[in-house]
Design an enzyme around this catalytic site. Sequence first.
Site, PDB file in Angstrom:
ATOM      1  CD  GLU A   1     -23.526 -62.424  72.288  1.00 53.18           C
ATOM      2  OE1 GLU A   1     -24.389 -62.653  71.429  1.00 53.18           O
ATOM      3  OE2 GLU A   1     -22.740 -61.436  72.202  1.00 53.18           O
TER       4      GLU A   1
ATOM      5  CG  HIS B   1     -20.749 -55.373  67.166  1.00 54.34           C
ATOM      6  ND1 HIS B   1     -20.583 -56.635  66.646  1.00 54.34           N
ATOM      7  CD2 HIS B   1     -21.494 -55.526  68.283  1.00 54.34           C
ATOM      8  CE1 HIS B   1     -21.191 -57.522  67.434  1.00 54.34           C
ATOM      9  NE2 HIS B   1     -21.759 -56.852  68.431  1.00 54.34           N
TER      10      HIS B   1
END
Length: 346
Positions: free
Chosen positions: A207, A318
């Site tokens: 993804e 992230h």
Amino acid sequence: MKELLKELSLAFGPSGCEDGVREIIKSYLMANMPTDSEIFEDKSGGIYLHIKGEGKPKLMVCAHMDEVGFMVTHIEENGLLRFGCVGGIDPIVLTAKRVVFESGHKGSIIAKPVHLLSEGEKDKRPKVENMLIDIGANSRNEAEKLTFVGEFFTFDSDYVEYGEGFVKCKALDDRLGCAIMCKVISDIKNGDLSCEYDLYFAFTCREEVGFSGALGATEMIKPDYAVVIESKAVADVFGVSDQKKVCILGDGAIVSFADLGTIYDRDFTRHVMDLCERNEIKYQVHRVISGGNDSRHIQTNAGGCRVALLSAASRYIHSPADVVHYDDLDAIYKALSQVIANGERK
């Protein structure tokens, strides 16, 4: 669910290297298989649990296993490594961070130290092309004994609980979705939750790089509707105005009407909101059109699919210090359970 989330988040699994994460999930599924269910995998590395029901409507619940990471692109003569990002990573979070390679070796991301920067360089944002990885090698020959061009690596992070309900680790995006799905599967096995229709749990790959395994999952399963479990980046620090904060940690599950990749099914989304209200489950609405996830691949394939999104607010996404709140994960778990118990309609 907390122990499973810790194990999953600490596992190595950048896009395309989800094997370790998949094995943890597969082991859990095999130990918690509901009656009349089956486990299968696809060629991309995705793993699925199908709980057989009376047929349509088919519901697919989806979360991705991969995390952002890096790839070795060059080995310098002095043994330092050049690298590129696998997935969207802001270079500002990289300097002096620990990393771990697929082979198990570790290193540190380095950049030119401040006392060597020119006046012009001091005011510029860091760039990945100006950074290196130090793995403790003094030459290319030594480095090549430890790694190779093309090897993937990711952040080396600790799983830390702190404050009142906060947790910090790498890869909470989207191991939290995988952990929540596993918990729901366990509830079905134990008889605490039931449904009468075909139910699929899809743990997908890749993804983070946009080549989503959810595309193949949707073409294979052809669901009538789907719930995607995800993380959602927040903007709630550094003086951001209320209208731009996107969502708040600890304020419950996030429901979305639109992002940069998907227009979510309005009736289905309002149904999810209604279930939350009737069952006193905390939720909030994603109030900025931003980001994207597996939903865009699901919505536009297999003849169309009605998609709703349940997300957890994620601070410093992230990065090796991604932060989420356990209350939000609990709210997503409860909301998803209600959707499964009640179907796509009241």
